[in-house]
Design an enzyme around this catalytic site. Structure first.
Site, mmCIF file in Angstrom:
data_model
loop_
_atom_site.group_PDB
_atom_site.id
_atom_site.type_symbol
_atom_site.label_atom_id
_atom_site.label_comp_id
_atom_site.label_asym_id
_atom_site.label_seq_id
_atom_site.Cartn_x
_atom_site.Cartn_y
_atom_site.Cartn_z
ATOM 1 N N ASP A 3 0.832 -1.192 0.000
ATOM 2 C CA ASP A 3 0.000 0.000 0.000
ATOM 3 C C ASP A 3 0.865 1.240 0.000
ATOM 4 O O ASP A 3 1.964 1.269 0.515
ATOM 5 C CB ASP A 3 -0.906 0.008 1.223
ATOM 6 C CG ASP A 3 -0.116 -0.274 2.472
ATOM 7 O OD1 ASP A 3 0.319 0.687 3.100
ATOM 8 O OD2 ASP A 3 0.089 -1.469 2.778
ATOM 9 N N MET A 1533 5.384 3.328 1.566
ATOM 10 C CA MET A 1533 4.763 2.010 1.532
ATOM 11 C C MET A 1533 4.691 1.547 2.985
ATOM 12 O O MET A 1533 5.683 1.106 3.560
ATOM 13 C CB MET A 1533 5.574 1.052 0.667
ATOM 14 C CG MET A 1533 5.576 1.440 -0.799
ATOM 15 S SD MET A 1533 6.433 0.246 -1.862
ATOM 16 C CE MET A 1533 8.125 0.503 -1.368
ATOM 17 N N THR A 1534 3.527 1.685 3.581
ATOM 18 C CA THR A 1534 3.407 1.459 5.020
ATOM 19 C C THR A 1534 3.612 0.008 5.409
ATOM 20 O O THR A 1534 3.984 -0.276 6.541
ATOM 21 C CB THR A 1534 2.022 1.930 5.512
ATOM 22 O OG1 THR A 1534 1.011 1.281 4.740
ATOM 23 C CG2 THR A 1534 1.880 3.419 5.388
ATOM 24 N N CYS A 1535 3.360 -0.924 4.496
ATOM 25 C CA CYS A 1535 3.578 -2.324 4.835
ATOM 26 C C CYS A 1535 5.039 -2.620 5.099
ATOM 27 O O CYS A 1535 5.371 -3.531 5.838
ATOM 28 C CB CYS A 1535 3.076 -3.237 3.716
ATOM 29 S SG CYS A 1535 1.301 -3.436 3.732
ATOM 30 N N ALA A 1536 5.926 -1.848 4.459
ATOM 31 C CA ALA A 1536 7.359 -2.064 4.633
ATOM 32 C C ALA A 1536 8.005 -0.931 5.409
ATOM 33 O O ALA A 1536 9.222 -0.908 5.551
ATOM 34 C CB ALA A 1536 8.026 -2.205 3.265
#
Length: 1568
Positions: A3, A1533-1536
């Protein structure tokens, strides 16, 4: 899906930067489309940094995608599998067909190349060959390879046309799968020649790629052809990705380098040393690997090692090691560099001199000191051939000092290292000042035997080679005597011999200087105890008959799983587990021989004295302690008058005064003084001695104990300068911790098992498992007549099995009468009913048990059992009305049970109903069910097995008592354990009279302080489950520490109570300072570093964690004395043991354990927990959360969130979901919290939405709800209760999944979550003004009672409150702040006067913290218990629970940011944009930092542990913009946790763009 935060404008696609090439073959050759495609494939590793970043992003998105594979709620797997198989078949058929066509093409190409045609024909043939080989090189027959190899090698070597050369080398690269053929045709020299005579950069790059492939299979051929220098000579001409290829080639050669062919590598050392300065992480790692391998090959040649030191290798290696946590190197390479220095120091005098002159000891001191030995020190157990980081540091320090002489001949020789120290004594001085304190600190932290031995070896060398004056300088600031006395408690002779050598050397070099200290600290006593233990039996110090001198590993040398002997701890040439290292070099009687020599030579006079170790301070404390104990015992079972208590208090004050007088008292003196036993006896009023109390003494015991607690708090919590360090309680805690570290002997038992194998375990589930199983032979207890013999020979048992599990399996097989009776009930045979007997007869019926015991279950059923089969063992039910509860994906108590089976279960279950009290007692993984008593008792080696232990723990406990050194290896699992069984006695009815009934009510009326000190029961029962005997001094220390921790934690209550009593008794004449907020001891002071390190080591054992079978002391102390362990250690325990248990019993596959406290990833990833996606509506977040929890609260799956009409999913959106839900709970109008004055009579629909959040400066606390008022809207009340149920579910799920909530809850509510009872003192933490007023009212009431009791008190108008009559305050019986809340069911206009003031105060307390909020609290608890047992949180305090749930909010220092943020793909720590970013982060305000965190991670708070615990690590990369960077915005990219930052032209522009992004870029997730 990865995301990305949305932005205000759409970003243009990134453009690649220009290539870095010095020269380009593009001017020479312009390949066609086919060539272009091939070139793209072949040069995939030489992409620009931007391409690298995008590739990494892509991979990160895969790894970060929903944190793992997400399980879908629908079943389409079979269709997908069929489609996949069909695609594979199609691809295979395509390749087979293409291969047959390509064979013909290759023959034509060979013909074309053999005809010696012109360049154009060669170019066409080679282009076609590249196209063919790109698809079929791996499948190429050897005959074709033999035809092609000589032709293309010749063209590559002798060709003149650059296009032909390039394509020839490219064909060679494709053909590297057949590298044997190529090598035979001298391809390596040909490629080297092209590299050394570089004309075209593209050709050189292609040559390097080909050589890299060849070097994997033929490193020696590459070495002989000179590939190393060919690859390194012009390395600066290549771009970063090609430089990596070149270094990878050199590393491949180094890995297989023979020791007799090192000269080519020595030539490359200067270039490699220079490359260590580069910034590219992968490049530097490859260089480091090369140098590590080179040093390893030449370590036996002093000449070559000296040559290595001339090129700056040591300086570069030291630089990277000094970076420690900030080093870009991986952990293995970092450790390898330390080992590189060790090997250099081992064989090169020049290396030793250089390292000492660089002050390497100062650097190592800083690194070792930075380790928190109580929280995160790496594992010290040698694993395989690679030592851990700390052990490598020890090796390096050891090599810097000369070897010790072991005989007279050695002593006469002077080594080269010793000459260095003799010529430059300042080097040794510097080394000793830096290293000695650190070595002492490391050993004292409770490290394992290996590291302890290494540290003592270094100290021994340092003492031996130091001159007397220098040695005295080293030791003056260290308590070496106390350290040595503690080291004597180690029971290994290798350690003991080192300690004795240190004592001898110190005494020899400094005669008489440390004699008094050695006596005071117990060193002389310890040496005497080694020789004559019987003469020291009157002492408590653990050096008498309890000492067992182990023989190292010699007694188990034949066992393959025993680590090497400590004699070889510093050997660098041998494998830790090799057979040559298992023979001990020490003589059997070496310890006693040396001890006798020291005693005779130095301590003969002192040892002969009858008062050995009895100092003046010790004698004084002994007398006072004995006096206090005698006085308390003389008053046992008697009515105690005030004068007698005053005498006891006087003695207590004298003891505390001696302790805090400032005169130094050794641990030895403290232990021998008897102060611990006397204080425990005094504070427990002898119940510690008696064990249990009878009901007739309850009232008296309550009053006496609580008065003494009050008196003890008065003396021990007093501080003159408001500094906690000077308080008597702080001094006492430090002494107790030191004594506990010396006395405790809890074992750390680590497993040495080969890789997991699939084995079958009969008990408890009858299934295959990857963990080893115990082999058990059950035999009937001798003389047992009520049971039959067990016919089976050996039964396999899973390690985590409890005695309850074993009883379920065994009882129907040895109790035939019972089985026959059940058979008659339903008309079935005995054999058919054995499993049903297990399910229904002897425990409360559980559907899981019915599934578990069926041996013919399908694989899916077994999987279900593994996940949920044992959930009820540790999970109490949220609703206790039904006898059967299933914690799983669904709840159908008897869905698969026939009516006959139901009748059978009801007929054979004597007590199936579960009471509410039973629910409250849930949360134990042991056999504690109240609806069925044990029917069997089990014996191991003739002794009953504790039912609280797992079977594995029981065996470990028994083995530890027998041999002390327990190794859980192959032999442990192959041994067959004989367990006897017998009939258990009928259980006695448990009496709760001591804590219930009218007598307690009477005590409450007379003396209410006991309510305010919840730990008082431990003083009455005096029982701590810790595996120690009550007579053990370590047990007494634990018991006293538990009391002190309670006194410190409830210091506000106790000290305020002291002031109340002073006012009521007339000592104090006014109400000022009635509320006492004084200094208290920080909780970290109660943490025992040694025990914490032991727990950390035990949790690093994958088998113990995976089976939930750590030694019993870990679980017992965690329950009874959790304060002994550091917060991070308890978090780890909670994640690994508690959460894994609640998510489906214990993990079946051992997992590597990370040292950091990663909130969710480690727990969920490694254990293979299922995942569930749920779609929520951002605008209706609480209703979405309700639906989510209704479906998934009871499921053992990690929840992930995606939003309506948004494409983002995974960690970032999930973290933001919990943040949004947190904010939703704080809205005004929900009527949940104090401070929300919304009228409950108003319908919900009439409340204005988004009317703000509840203002609660001290944290959220439930709003009181009256049960007396009829004016409340019942529907609104139901809604409030439902919201608290939801809140409980959300909090539990956040804890289970490792999410962070942005919810400021009051400390008082956290206490309620932890199932603590609140009282009048807790109101002060909710509403300070109300709390102070109520305490003052209560003081007036106490004063009135005291005056009416006949005491002669000075006159004071107790009916006046601050010179105002109570009646004149015009208070009515409504709750302050809530006029609709009636405190009395009678007259609505009832006013408060002095006669009903007590009723008024108690009513307010009841409404505020008891019955007024009881429904909300019970609703919260019921919601929480649906996820996992609330009792599992009781290892934390309320402050720690807030940190665990809501993470960290501390400010970030510059060093923290540099250490825990990764800069990559175009940025380094020294890049100007990064410097600006870090400055901006530190300069922005609190709210902006929260917004920044939410922008990057999805949550405005960091997890527990701060930036260091953020997983994945926060990464900042360069964002390449299509136009001007100043016009672009950062994206994430908040997932990473991945921030893409444009290179802004100035700091001001970066601040403007960043703040705009973090404020305006919230609220949605989209792709960028």
């Amino acid at each position: 899906m990865m995301d990305n935060r949305s932005r205000k404008r759409e970003e243009l696609s990134d453009q690649l930067p220009a290539d870095k090439r010095v020269c380009s073959s593009a001017d020479v050759i312009k390949p066609g489309s086919s060539n272009s495609s091939v070139q793209t494939q072949m040069n995939s590793t030489s992409e620009s940094p931007d391409c690298e970043m995008e590739a990494t992003s892509s991979s990160a998105s895969v790894s970060g995608r929903s944190e793992g594979d997400v399980e879908k709620d629908y079943s389409s797997g079979s269709d997908d599998m069929d489609d996949s198989d069909e695609r594979h078949r199609s691809i295979r058929a395509y390749y087979n067909g293409r291969l047959s066509v390509d064979q013909g093409k290759i023959r034509k190409i060979v013909s074309s190349l053999e005809e010696k045609a012109g360049p154009d024909s060669q170019l066409a043939a080679l282009t076609e060959l590249c196209d063919v080989l790109s698809f079929s090189a791996e499948e190429l027959p050897s005959s074709s390879a033999n035809l092609l190899a000589p032709l293309i090698v010749t063209l590559a070597k002798d060709g003149n046309n650059p296009d032909v050369i390039l394509l020839s080398v490219r064909c060679i690269t494709y053909l590297c799968e057949s590298s044997e053929v190529l090598v035979q045709h001298d391809v390596v020299p040909a490629l080297c020649a092209r590299l050394l005579n570089i004309e075209y950069l593209d050709v050189a790059e292609q040559c390097l790629q080909a050589l890299e492939k060849i070097s994997r299979e033929h490193p020696l051929a590459c070495l002989e052809a000179g590939v190393i220098m060919a690859a390194l000579n012009y390395i600066d001409f290549f771009c970063t990705s090609i430089q990596r290829v070149a270094l990878s080639t050199v590393a491949n050669i180094c890995k297989e380098l023979p020791s007799d062919r090192t000269s080519p590598l020595m030539e490359a050392v200067p270039i490699l040393c220079n490359l260590l300065q580069y910034e590219d992480q992968k490049l530097v790692e490859s260089v480091a690997i090369c140098l590590i391998q080179i040093v390893d090959r030449v370590k036996h040649s002093s000449e070559m090692l000296d040559g290595l030191c001339k090129h700056g290798l040591i300086h570069q290696a030291v630089h990277h090691i000094e970076l420690n946590g900030r080093s870009p190197l991986s952990q293995s390479v970092y450790i390898g560099l330390i080992g590189l220095l060790s090997k250099l120091a081992s064989g090169s005098v020049a290396a030793v001199r250089t390292l000492l002159e660089l002050n390497i000891s100062s650097m190592l001191k800083n690194i070792l000191s930075s380790y928190d030995h109580a929280r995160g020190m790496p594992s010290f157990v040698v694993s395989g051939e690679q030592s851990n980081q700390v052990h490598e540091f020890m090796k390096l320090l050891n090599e810097l000092l000369p070897p010790l002489p072991r005989n007279i001949e050695d002593a006469l020789l002077t080594s080269d290292k010793e000459k260095i120290l003799g010529d430059q004594p300042e080097l040794l001085q510097q080394f000793g000042v830096n290293i000695l304190p650190v070595m002492i600190e490391v050993v004292s932290s409770g490290v394992n035997l290996y590291v302890c031995y290494c540290c003592l070896s270094i100290i021994n060398k340092l003492v031996y080679f130091s001159e007397p004056d220098m040695l005295l300088e080293f030791l003056k600031n260290t308590n070496i005597s106390s350290f040595l006395a503690g080291a004597f408690t180690r029971k290994d002779r290798h350690v003991l011999i080192l300690v004795l050598e240190i004592v001898e050397n110190i005494t020899k070099k400094l005669p008489g200087v440390f004699l008094e200290s050695f006596i005071k600290e117990g060193v002389v006593y310890a040496i005497d105890a080694l020789l004559t233990p019987e003469s020291c039996s009157e002492f408590s110090f653990p050096m008498s008959s309890s000492i067992k001198i182990s023989s190292g590993s010699n007694h188990k040398a034949a066992s393959k799983d025993v680590p090497k002997c400590l004699c070889y701890a510093f050997d660098v040439d041998q494998s830790p587990l090799s057979s040559d290292t298992s023979v001990c070099k020490l003589k059997e009687d070496c310890v006693t021989t040396l001890a006798k020599h020291i005693k005779v030579s130095y301590f003969a006079t002192e040892s002969q004295s009858s008062g050995i170790g009895l100092t003046e301070t010790l004698q004084k404390l002994r007398n006072l302690s004995a006096l206090l104990t005698d006085e308390v015992l003389s008053l046992m079972n008697k009515e105690i008058c005030d004068q007698q208590e005053e005498n006891l208090s006087h003695i207590l004050s004298q003891i505390l005064a001696v302790l805090s007088a400032g005169e130094y008292m050794s641990t030895f003196e403290f232990i021998e003084s008897g102060i611990v036993k006397s204080l425990v006896t005094y504070l427990s009023n002898c119940h510690y001695i008696r064990g249990e109390i009878n009901s007739h003494s309850n009232i008296h015991s309550f009053n006496v104990i609580l008065k003494r607690l009050e008196m003890f708090a008065r003396f021990s919590l007093s501080a003159t300068d408001r500094n906690w360090e000077g308080m008597p309680i702080a001094v006492l805690i430090k002494k107790l911790q030191s004594a506990l570290a010396s006395l405790e002997d809890f074992p750390v038992i680590l497993s040495h098992v080969a890789k997991p194998r699939n084995t079958h375990a009969t008990i408890p589930f009858g299934r295959s498992t990857l963990t080893p199983s115990l082999k058990v032979h059950f035999v009937r207890q001798e003389g047992e007549m009520g049971l039959s013999d067990f016919t089976a020979n050996v039964v396999t048992v899973e390690p985590f099995s409890t005695l309850n599990d074993i009883e379920k399996y065994l009882l129907p097989k040895v109790s035939t009468q019972r089985a026959e009776h059940l058979s008659k009930l339903v008309g079935q045979s005995t054999d058919q009913l054995k499993d049903l007997t297990v399910q229904g007869s002897f425990s409360s019926p559980k559907v899981e048990d019915q599934n578990v015991m069926q041996t013919n279950s399908s694989s899916s059923e077994v999987a279900n059992v593994e996940q949920d089969g044992r959930a009820n063992v540790s999970t109490p039910t949220a609703e206790c009305q039904t006898p059967v509860t299933v914690e799983g994906d669904q709840q159908h108590p008897h869905a698969d049970t026939s009516s006959k089976l139901q009748d059978l279960v009801n007929a054979t279950t004597s007590n199936a109903a579960v009471s509410k009290e039973d629910c409250k007692e849930g949360g134990s993984t042991s056999y504690t069910s109240k609806d069925a008593s044990p029917k069997l008792i089990f014996y191991l080696k003739g002794k009953p097995i504790d039912r609280e232990l797992t079977f594995y723990q029981a065996i470990l406990q028994q083995k530890f008592k027998e041999e002390h050194d327990v190794v859980v290896g192959t032999g442990f699992w192959n041994e067959v354990y004989e367990v006897a069984y017998g009939k258990a006695a009928e259980p006695k009815s448990k009496s709760q009279e001591c804590f219930n009934g009218p007598e307690l009510s009477s005590a409450r009326d007379n003396y209410t302080l006991w309510q305010n000190v919840p730990f008082f029961r431990s003083l009455l029962v005096s029982e701590l489950r810790c595996g120690l005997e009550k007579s053990d001094l370590a047990y007494e220390i634990l018991f006293l520490l538990k009391i002190l921790e309670g006194v410190n934690r409830f210091a506000f209550n106790l000290m305020s109570q002291v002031q109340r009593h002073a006012f009521s008794s007339g000592e104090k004449q006014d109400l000022e300072n009635l509320v006492v907020i004084g200094p208290t001891v920080p909780p970290t002071e109660f943490v025992n570093i040694k025990l914490t390190e032991k727990l950390e080591q035990q949790m690093r054992d994958p088998l113990a964690v995976s089976t939930g079978s750590m030694p019993s002391w870990c679980n017992q102390l965690m329950i009874t004395c959790p304060f002994l362990f550091g917060f991070d250690a308890r978090c780890k325990y909670f994640r690994q043991v508690v959460c894994s248990s609640s998510q489906g019993r214990y993990m079946l596959v051992p997992q590597a354990v990370n040292n950091s406290v990663s909130p969710a990833r480690r727990n969920s990833h490694a254990s293979g927990i299922r995942r569930k996606k749920f779609q929520v509506c951002r605008s209706d977040i609480l209703n979405s959360a309700t639906k989510m929890m209704d479906q998934h609260a009871r499921q053992k799956a990690v929840l992930e969130v995606e939003y309506d009409e948004e494409v983002g999913s995974g960690l970032g959106p999930t973290m933001e979901f919990y943040t949004l839900v947190s904010h939703g709970f704080q809205k005004v109008g929900l009527c949940m919290w104090r401070g929300d004055y919304t009228n409950l009579t108003v319908d919900k629909e009439s409340i204005i939405e988004d009317s703000g959040i509840v203002l609660a400066p001290l944290g959220l606390f439930p709003r009181p709800l009256s049960s007396l008022s009829n004016s409340f809207n019942e529907l609104r009340l139901v809604e409030v209760i439902k919201k608290f149920v939801l809140l409980g579910q959300i909090v539990a799920k956040a804890l289970q999944d490792g999410r962070v909530l942005d919810l400021f809850i009051s400390k008082a509510f956290y206490k309620l979550i932890l199932e603590q009872e609140l009282n009048i003192y807790d109101i002060h933490s909710i509403d300070p003004e109300l709390g102070r007023t109520l305490l003052e009212f209560q003081a007036l009431i106490d004063r009135k009672k005291a005056s009416h009791s006949g005491s002669e008190l000075p006159f004071i108008s107790y009916s006046c409150f601050r010179n105002t009559r109570i009646e004149d305050l015009w208070l009515d019986f409504t709750l302050p702040g809530y006029p609709d809340y009636m405190l009395s069911s009678g007259d609505e206009h009832k006013m408060v006067n002095f006669s009903n003031l007590e009723e008024y105060v108690s009513s307010i307390v009841d409404a505020t913290v008891k019955s007024g909020i009881s429904r909300q609290v019970e609703a919260f608890r019921s919601g929480f218990n649906q996820v996992f047992p609330l009792k599992n949180l009781q290892i934390f305090t309320e402050v720690e629970l807030e940190r665990l749930l809501c993470g960290e909010q501390d400010a970030w220092t510059s060093n923290e940011l540099l250490e825990h943020i990764k800069f990559d793909h175009g940025y380094t720590a020294s890049s100007p944009p990064i410097i600006n970013l870090l400055e901006i982060i530190q300069e922005i305000d609190y709210d902006q930092k929260r917004a920044f965190l939410q922008f990057v991670t999805g949550a405005p708070r960091l997890p527990p542990g701060g930036l260091a615990a953020l997983n994945p690590q926060l990464t900042v990369v360069r964002k390449h913009c299509s136009e001007c960077a100043d016009g672009d915005l950062p994206s994430v990219m908040t997932c990473a946790n991945y921030l893409k930052l444009p290179p802004y032209s100035s700091k001001e522009r970066m601040r403007e763009r960043l703040l705009f992004a973090i404020t305006e870029g919230q609220g949605s997730f989209h792709l960028s």
